[in-house]
Design a protein around this motif. Structure first.
Motif, PDB file in Angstrom:
ATOM      1  N   GLN A 203       0.822  -1.193   0.000  1.00 26.92           N
ATOM      2  CA  GLN A 203       0.000   0.000   0.000  1.00 26.92           C
ATOM      3  C   GLN A 203       0.861   1.250   0.000  1.00 26.92           C
ATOM      4  N   VAL A 204       0.239   2.370  -0.303  1.00 30.62           N
ATOM      5  CA  VAL A 204       0.915   3.665  -0.329  1.00 30.62           C
ATOM      6  C   VAL A 204       0.146   4.634   0.558  1.00 30.62           C
ATOM      7  N   GLN A 205       0.887   5.385   1.346  1.00 26.61           N
ATOM      8  CA  GLN A 205       0.275   6.389   2.209  1.00 26.61           C
ATOM      9  C   GLN A 205       0.777   7.779   1.816  1.00 26.61           C
ATOM     10  N   LEU A 206      -0.138   8.740   1.847  1.00 29.69           N
ATOM     11  CA  LEU A 206       0.210  10.142   1.613  1.00 29.69           C
ATOM     12  C   LEU A 206      -0.110  10.914   2.874  1.00 29.69           C
ATOM     13  N   VAL A 207       0.870  11.647   3.380  1.00 28.04           N
ATOM     14  CA  VAL A 207       0.669  12.450   4.577  1.00 28.04           C
ATOM     15  C   VAL A 207       0.860  13.915   4.213  1.00 28.04           C
ATOM     16  N   GLU A 208      -0.221  14.675   4.342  1.00 26.51           N
ATOM     17  CA  GLU A 208      -0.205  16.104   4.021  1.00 26.51           C
ATOM     18  C   GLU A 208      -0.063  16.920   5.304  1.00 26.51           C
ATOM     19  N   SER A 209       0.556  18.072   5.163  1.00 29.91           N
ATOM     20  CA  SER A 209       0.664  18.983   6.298  1.00 29.91           C
ATOM     21  C   SER A 209       0.809  20.405   5.790  1.00 29.91           C
ATOM     22  N   GLY A 210       0.548  21.360   6.678  1.00 30.25           N
ATOM     23  CA  GLY A 210       0.822  22.755   6.360  1.00 30.25           C
ATOM     24  C   GLY A 210      -0.380  23.650   6.163  1.00 30.25           C
ATOM     25  N   GLY A 211      -1.584  23.102   6.180  1.00 31.18           N
ATOM     26  CA  GLY A 211      -2.757  23.959   6.013  1.00 31.18           C
ATOM     27  C   GLY A 211      -3.012  24.792   7.254  1.00 31.18           C
ATOM     28  N   GLY A 212      -3.980  25.703   7.154  1.00 29.90           N
ATOM     29  CA  GLY A 212      -4.334  26.517   8.309  1.00 29.90           C
ATOM     30  C   GLY A 212      -5.016  27.799   7.916  1.00 29.90           C
ATOM     31  N   LEU A 213      -5.085  28.704   8.894  1.00 30.08           N
ATOM     32  CA  LEU A 213      -5.728  30.008   8.714  1.00 30.08           C
ATOM     33  C   LEU A 213      -4.653  31.075   8.519  1.00 30.08           C
ATOM     34  N   VAL A 214      -4.842  31.903   7.493  1.00 26.56           N
ATOM     35  CA  VAL A 214      -3.867  32.951   7.215  1.00 26.56           C
ATOM     36  C   VAL A 214      -4.594  34.185   6.700  1.00 26.56           C
ATOM     37  N   GLN A 215      -4.017  35.343   6.931  1.00 28.74           N
ATOM     38  CA  GLN A 215      -4.614  36.590   6.445  1.00 28.74           C
ATOM     39  C   GLN A 215      -4.271  36.810   4.972  1.00 28.74           C
ATOM     40  N   PRO A 216      -5.061  37.571   4.261  1.00 32.42           N
ATOM     41  CA  PRO A 216      -4.727  37.895   2.869  1.00 32.42           C
ATOM     42  C   PRO A 216      -3.330  38.497   2.781  1.00 32.42           C
ATOM     43  N   GLY A 217      -2.584  38.053   1.768  1.00 27.69           N
ATOM     44  CA  GLY A 217      -1.214  38.500   1.603  1.00 27.69           C
ATOM     45  C   GLY A 217      -0.198  37.638   2.319  1.00 27.69           C
ATOM     46  N   GLY A 218      -0.669  36.734   3.162  1.00 25.42           N
ATOM     47  CA  GLY A 218       0.227  35.869   3.908  1.00 25.42           C
ATOM     48  C   GLY A 218       0.697  34.673   3.104  1.00 25.42           C
ATOM     49  N   SER A 219       1.446  33.803   3.780  1.00 25.50           N
ATOM     50  CA  SER A 219       2.034  32.627   3.125  1.00 25.50           C
ATOM     51  C   SER A 219       1.806  31.373   3.948  1.00 25.50           C
ATOM     52  N   LEU A 220       1.746  30.254   3.246  1.00 26.21           N
ATOM     53  CA  LEU A 220       1.705  28.932   3.854  1.00 26.21           C
ATOM     54  C   LEU A 220       2.504  27.991   2.970  1.00 26.21           C
ATOM     55  N   ARG A 221       3.005  26.927   3.580  1.00 28.39           N
ATOM     56  CA  ARG A 221       3.720  25.919   2.806  1.00 28.39           C
ATOM     57  C   ARG A 221       3.083  24.570   3.072  1.00 28.39           C
ATOM     58  N   LEU A 222       2.620  23.934   2.002  1.00 25.36           N
ATOM     59  CA  LEU A 222       2.048  22.594   2.107  1.00 25.36           C
ATOM     60  C   LEU A 222       3.108  21.557   1.765  1.00 25.36           C
ATOM     61  N   SER A 223       3.039  20.438   2.473  1.00 31.94           N
ATOM     62  CA  SER A 223       3.922  19.309   2.198  1.00 31.94           C
ATOM     63  C   SER A 223       3.099  18.042   2.052  1.00 31.94           C
TER      64      SER A 223
END
Length: 123
Positions: A1-21
């Protein structure tokens, strides 16, 4: 089997940054394309960005210049750096990975999806 683990979402203000993995693990011979899709409330799922195993990148017009995508083949991980976020970027973001693996004695290409991570852009 294969597993995918996502991270990095959340709440941010306009103009801000986030990094998803998104890290893939399990029975993997190799990985072809890796990418991110998103689905906003009441809308269909759409491609955000993808990167092939030889580095060919595709972007949705709405994120070009703001969301660089990259991958670390040694870690089977794809990243989405989201900059200059806008209200309309609010959505659930899904990792999508095209895995090459043995199934039933034959090598096959199989698409896997992550469970999704919520990105909310709000003031």
């Amino acid at each position: 089997q294969v597993q995918l683990v996502e991270s990095g979402g959340g709440l941010v203000q306009p103009g801000g940054s986030l990094r998803l993995s998104c890290a893939a693990s399990g029975s993997i011979a190799s990985i072809n394309d890796m990418g991110w899709y998103r689905q906003a409330p009441g809308k269909e799922r759409e491609l955000v960005a993808s990167i092939s195993d030889d580095g060919i990148i595709k972007y949705a017009d709405s994120v070009k210049g703001r969301f660089p995508i990259s991958r670390d083949n040694a870690k089977n991980t794809v990243y989405l750096q989201m900059n200059s976020l806008k209200l309309e970027d609010t959505a659930v973001y899904y990792c999508n990975v095209d895995v090459r693996r043995y199934v039933g004695g034959a090598m096959r290409n199989i698409i896997y999806w992550g469970k999704g991570t919520l990105v909310t852009v709000s003031s």
